[in-house]
Scaffold this motif. Structure first.
Motif, PDB file in Angstrom:
ATOM      1  N   LYS A  26       0.865  -1.045   0.029  1.00  0.00           N
ATOM      2  CA  LYS A  26       0.092   0.139   0.011  1.00  0.00           C
ATOM      3  C   LYS A  26       0.866   1.103   0.075  1.00  0.00           C
ATOM      4  CE  LYS A  26      -3.977  -2.431   2.261  1.00  0.00           C
ATOM      5  NZ  LYS A  26      -4.891  -2.332   3.532  1.00  0.00           N
ATOM      6  N   PRO A  27       1.661   1.461  -1.006  1.00  0.00           N
ATOM      7  CA  PRO A  27       2.699   2.551  -1.049  1.00  0.00           C
ATOM      8  C   PRO A  27       2.048   3.784  -1.048  1.00  0.00           C
ATOM      9  CG  PRO A  27       2.736   1.417  -3.078  1.00  0.00           C
ATOM     10  CD  PRO A  27       1.710   0.694  -2.071  1.00  0.00           C
ATOM     11  N   ASP A  28       2.636   4.719  -0.343  1.00  0.00           N
ATOM     12  CA  ASP A  28       2.326   6.221  -0.666  1.00  0.00           C
ATOM     13  C   ASP A  28       3.195   7.010  -1.377  1.00  0.00           C
ATOM     14  OD1 ASP A  28       0.398   6.108   1.479  1.00  0.00           O
ATOM     15  OD2 ASP A  28       2.046   6.221   3.042  1.00  0.00           O
ATOM     16  N   LEU A  29       4.583   6.347  -1.716  1.00  0.00           N
ATOM     17  CA  LEU A  29       5.352   6.826  -2.611  1.00  0.00           C
ATOM     18  C   LEU A  29       6.483   6.042  -2.819  1.00  0.00           C
ATOM     19  CD1 LEU A  29       6.292   9.859  -3.646  1.00  0.00           C
ATOM     20  CD2 LEU A  29       7.659   9.877  -1.525  1.00  0.00           C
ATOM     21  N   LEU A  30       6.958   6.331  -4.128  1.00  0.00           N
ATOM     22  CA  LEU A  30       7.910   5.621  -4.854  1.00  0.00           C
ATOM     23  C   LEU A  30       9.109   6.606  -4.987  1.00  0.00           C
ATOM     24  CD1 LEU A  30       8.168   2.653  -7.482  1.00  0.00           C
ATOM     25  CD2 LEU A  30       9.510   4.576  -7.777  1.00  0.00           C
ATOM     26  N   VAL A  31      10.296   6.162  -4.853  1.00  0.00           N
ATOM     27  CA  VAL A  31      11.541   6.870  -4.883  1.00  0.00           C
ATOM     28  C   VAL A  31      12.637   6.155  -5.751  1.00  0.00           C
ATOM     29  CG1 VAL A  31      13.158   8.598  -4.042  1.00  0.00           C
ATOM     30  CG2 VAL A  31      10.921   8.105  -2.962  1.00  0.00           C
ATOM     31  N   SER A  32      13.378   6.723  -6.684  1.00  0.00           N
ATOM     32  CA  SER A  32      14.320   6.317  -7.310  1.00  0.00           C
ATOM     33  C   SER A  32      15.353   7.217  -7.826  1.00  0.00           C
ATOM     34  CB  SER A  32      13.967   5.134  -8.449  1.00  0.00           C
ATOM     35  OG  SER A  32      15.294   4.368  -8.624  1.00  0.00           O
ATOM     36  N   THR A  33      16.593   6.910  -8.040  1.00  0.00           N
ATOM     37  CA  THR A  33      17.302   7.680  -8.873  1.00  0.00           C
ATOM     38  C   THR A  33      17.192   7.848 -10.316  1.00  0.00           C
ATOM     39  OG1 THR A  33      18.731   5.851  -8.822  1.00  0.00           O
ATOM     40  CG2 THR A  33      19.198   7.597  -7.262  1.00  0.00           C
ATOM     41  N   MET A  34      17.774   8.496 -11.093  1.00  0.00           N
ATOM     42  CA  MET A  34      17.542   8.776 -12.544  1.00  0.00           C
ATOM     43  C   MET A  34      18.782   8.917 -13.214  1.00  0.00           C
ATOM     44  SD  MET A  34      13.965  11.079 -12.689  1.00  0.00           S
ATOM     45  CE  MET A  34      15.039  12.585 -12.101  1.00  0.00           C
ATOM     46  N   PHE A  35      19.130   8.038 -14.197  1.00  0.00           N
ATOM     47  CA  PHE A  35      20.359   8.294 -14.840  1.00  0.00           C
ATOM     48  C   PHE A  35      20.349   8.711 -16.380  1.00  0.00           C
ATOM     49  CE2 PHE A  35      21.562   5.193 -11.490  1.00  0.00           C
ATOM     50  CZ  PHE A  35      22.683   5.693 -10.890  1.00  0.00           C
ATOM     51  N   ASP A  36      19.097   9.499 -16.650  1.00  0.00           N
ATOM     52  CA  ASP A  36      19.241  10.039 -17.850  1.00  0.00           C
ATOM     53  C   ASP A  36      18.358  11.534 -17.909  1.00  0.00           C
ATOM     54  OD1 ASP A  36      16.398   9.309 -17.793  1.00  0.00           O
ATOM     55  OD2 ASP A  36      16.728   7.575 -19.256  1.00  0.00           O
ATOM     56  N   GLY A  37      18.095  12.195 -18.739  1.00  0.00           N
ATOM     57  CA  GLY A  37      17.395  13.263 -18.873  1.00  0.00           C
ATOM     58  C   GLY A  37      16.007  13.106 -19.230  1.00  0.00           C
ATOM     59  N   ALA A  38      15.622  11.718 -19.317  1.00  0.00           N
ATOM     60  CA  ALA A  38      14.031  11.642 -19.782  1.00  0.00           C
ATOM     61  C   ALA A  38      13.396  11.240 -18.483  1.00  0.00           C
ATOM     62  CB  ALA A  38      14.130  10.508 -20.652  1.00  0.00           C
ATOM     63  N   GLY A  39      13.901  11.238 -17.409  1.00  0.00           N
ATOM     64  CA  GLY A  39      13.297  11.039 -15.999  1.00  0.00           C
ATOM     65  C   GLY A  39      13.013   9.643 -15.978  1.00  0.00           C
ATOM     66  N   THR A  40      13.766   8.747 -16.617  1.00  0.00           N
ATOM     67  CA  THR A  40      13.575   7.163 -16.287  1.00  0.00           C
ATOM     68  C   THR A  40      13.845   6.788 -14.868  1.00  0.00           C
ATOM     69  OG1 THR A  40      14.226   6.892 -18.626  1.00  0.00           O
ATOM     70  CG2 THR A  40      14.181   5.053 -17.182  1.00  0.00           C
ATOM     71  N   LEU A  41      12.952   6.183 -14.204  1.00  0.00           N
ATOM     72  CA  LEU A  41      13.164   5.673 -12.609  1.00  0.00           C
ATOM     73  C   LEU A  41      14.204   4.633 -12.970  1.00  0.00           C
ATOM     74  CD1 LEU A  41       9.847   6.442 -11.242  1.00  0.00           C
ATOM     75  CD2 LEU A  41      11.878   7.986 -11.068  1.00  0.00           C
ATOM     76  N   TRP A  42      15.249   4.535 -12.063  1.00  0.00           N
ATOM     77  CA  TRP A  42      16.104   3.452 -12.167  1.00  0.00           C
ATOM     78  C   TRP A  42      15.563   2.228 -11.646  1.00  0.00           C
ATOM     79  CZ3 TRP A  42      20.067   1.973 -14.913  1.00  0.00           C
ATOM     80  CH2 TRP A  42      21.087   1.333 -14.571  1.00  0.00           C
ATOM     81  N   TYR A  43      15.880   1.206 -12.152  1.00  0.00           N
ATOM     82  CA  TYR A  43      15.316  -0.307 -11.768  1.00  0.00           C
ATOM     83  C   TYR A  43      14.038  -0.482 -11.762  1.00  0.00           C
ATOM     84  CZ  TYR A  43      19.642  -2.860 -10.744  1.00  0.00           C
ATOM     85  OH  TYR A  43      20.932  -3.277 -10.721  1.00  0.00           O
ATOM     86  N   VAL A  44      13.351   0.643 -12.101  1.00  0.00           N
ATOM     87  CA  VAL A  44      11.723   0.344 -12.717  1.00  0.00           C
ATOM     88  C   VAL A  44      11.453  -0.224 -13.855  1.00  0.00           C
ATOM     89  CG1 VAL A  44       9.303   1.444 -12.866  1.00  0.00           C
ATOM     90  CG2 VAL A  44      11.076   2.049 -10.924  1.00  0.00           C
ATOM     91  N   PRO A  45      10.950  -1.500 -14.248  1.00  0.00           N
ATOM     92  CA  PRO A  45      11.239  -1.900 -15.407  1.00  0.00           C
ATOM     93  C   PRO A  45      10.132  -1.138 -16.605  1.00  0.00           C
ATOM     94  CG  PRO A  45      10.723  -3.779 -13.757  1.00  0.00           C
ATOM     95  CD  PRO A  45      10.472  -2.383 -12.830  1.00  0.00           C
TER      96      PRO A  45
END
Length: 346
Positions: A131-150
């Protein structure tokens, strides 16, 4: 070195497969003087409406500070250092023998739900159950791709909770540290706590030490590498959050061939083990992550003949540093010490 399915020849796949060496970004033109966005004081996080503007320019607004946070493992580890406990993680969390992965830092992995431990693994069912309230990840490109989110399930994942992305693209390490600290503060971390203040002070002292070492020993060439069974990867400083910062501090970073870098998408040059001696280096800093072969386990004769290896001038490097001052300080101190004590062997 992490292997990615041939069916995903995307920039994200390139990062996973070989960007171990070049994870990060170029030096921001504005430097480190920009104020961090999205910070909030502890009182706001504890009792009132919560909002945070992430590095995509997206503002997430909630009635209260999120409690059920699911994060990329390294992000969870950084937040943990600031006293913020996440509920679930995805990304390298435990090794094959069940021990905490290096990217988990000091986080107690037994107290978080692991919804994915390797590249491409992300259980949507387990994520929804939290029941997540928030997902957080880093981003390694300028397109806003969330790292390790398939990629194949990112739209489905996005339906359960808003997300925040912390950029490690086109910024120095210091900028990403500021942004993570701002996020932690918005989530209730006490940034005036003695240990937090002391950690930042020690980071600044370590940065000054590395700058002084680089200035005193400009002849010492530092090569950033990563080992896989078949290839040795040499990182360009331009697309690496840590190396770009080291370069700005004056460290003499070995730069691989421009054409080869371009072919890799701008991140690294891959060498056969027969050609591992292509570049002269006095100090080698090696990828410390689980998917890379560690220096002690490299059996290649060409590796053992390298002057830096024979001189014992090989140290660990964290291509995906845990973004807390406490975790980044040793990286700077270790490199400073290596440069201070290095023999000129290249």
């Amino acid at each position: 070195m992490r292997h990615v399915r041939p069916s995903l020849p995307t920039r994200r796949g390139i990062l996973a497969a070989g960007g171990a060496l070049g994870l990060g970004a170029v030096l921001a033109a504005c430097g480190d003087d920009e104020p961090a966005k999205g910070s909030a004081d502890k009182g706001e996080a504890a009792s009132g409406p919560w909002s945070f503007t992430d590095d995509r320019g997206t503002t997430v607004k909630l009635d209260k500070a999120p409690q059920n946070i699911v994060a990329f493992t390294g992000v969870g580890a950084a937040l943990y250092d600031y006293g913020v406990q996440v509920k679930g993680v995805f990304g390298p969390t435990t090794t094959k023998d069940g021990k905490p992965d290096v990217q988990a830092g000091d986080m107690d992995v037994s107290k978080v739900k692991v919804i994915g431990n390797v590249w491409g693994e992300f259980s949507v069912e387990k994520y929804a159950a939290l029941k997540p309230d928030l997902l957080v990840s880093t981003m390694f490109d300028g397109a806003g791709t969330l790292w390790y989110v398939p990629e194949e399930s990112e739209k489905q994942i996005a339906k359960f909770a808003p997300s925040v992305g912390v950029s490690v693209f086109d910024v120095q390490m210091t900028k990403s540290l500021e942004r993570m600290a701002a996020l932690a503060e918005s989530l209730g971390a006490d940034m005036k706590a003695a240990e937090v203040v002391e950690a930042k002070k020690k980071f600044e002292e370590a940065a000054a030490r590395l700058k002084a070492a680089a200035k005193a020993r400009p002849e010492i060439r530092v090569l950033a590498g990563s080992a896989s069974p078949d290839l040795f990867y040499v990182s360009t400083h331009n697309l690496s959050i840590d190396l770009e910062y080291y370069k700005a501090l004056g460290v003499n970073i070995v730069e691989p061939d421009a054409k080869a870098i371009k072919e890799s998408g701008g991140w690294f040059e891959s060498l056969s083990w027969e050609n591992v001696d292509k570049y002269k280096a006095d100090v080698i800093i090696m990828d410390d992550r689980a998917q890379a072969i560690q220096p002690a386990d490299i059996t290649k004769a060409t590796w053992k003949k390298l002057p830096a290896v024979k001189a014992g001038q090989v140290i660990a490097r964290s291509p995906e540093p845990i973004l807390s001052y406490a975790k980044c300080t040793p990286l700077l101190n270790n490199l400073a010490e290596a440069i201070e004590n290095a023999k000129k062997v290249a």
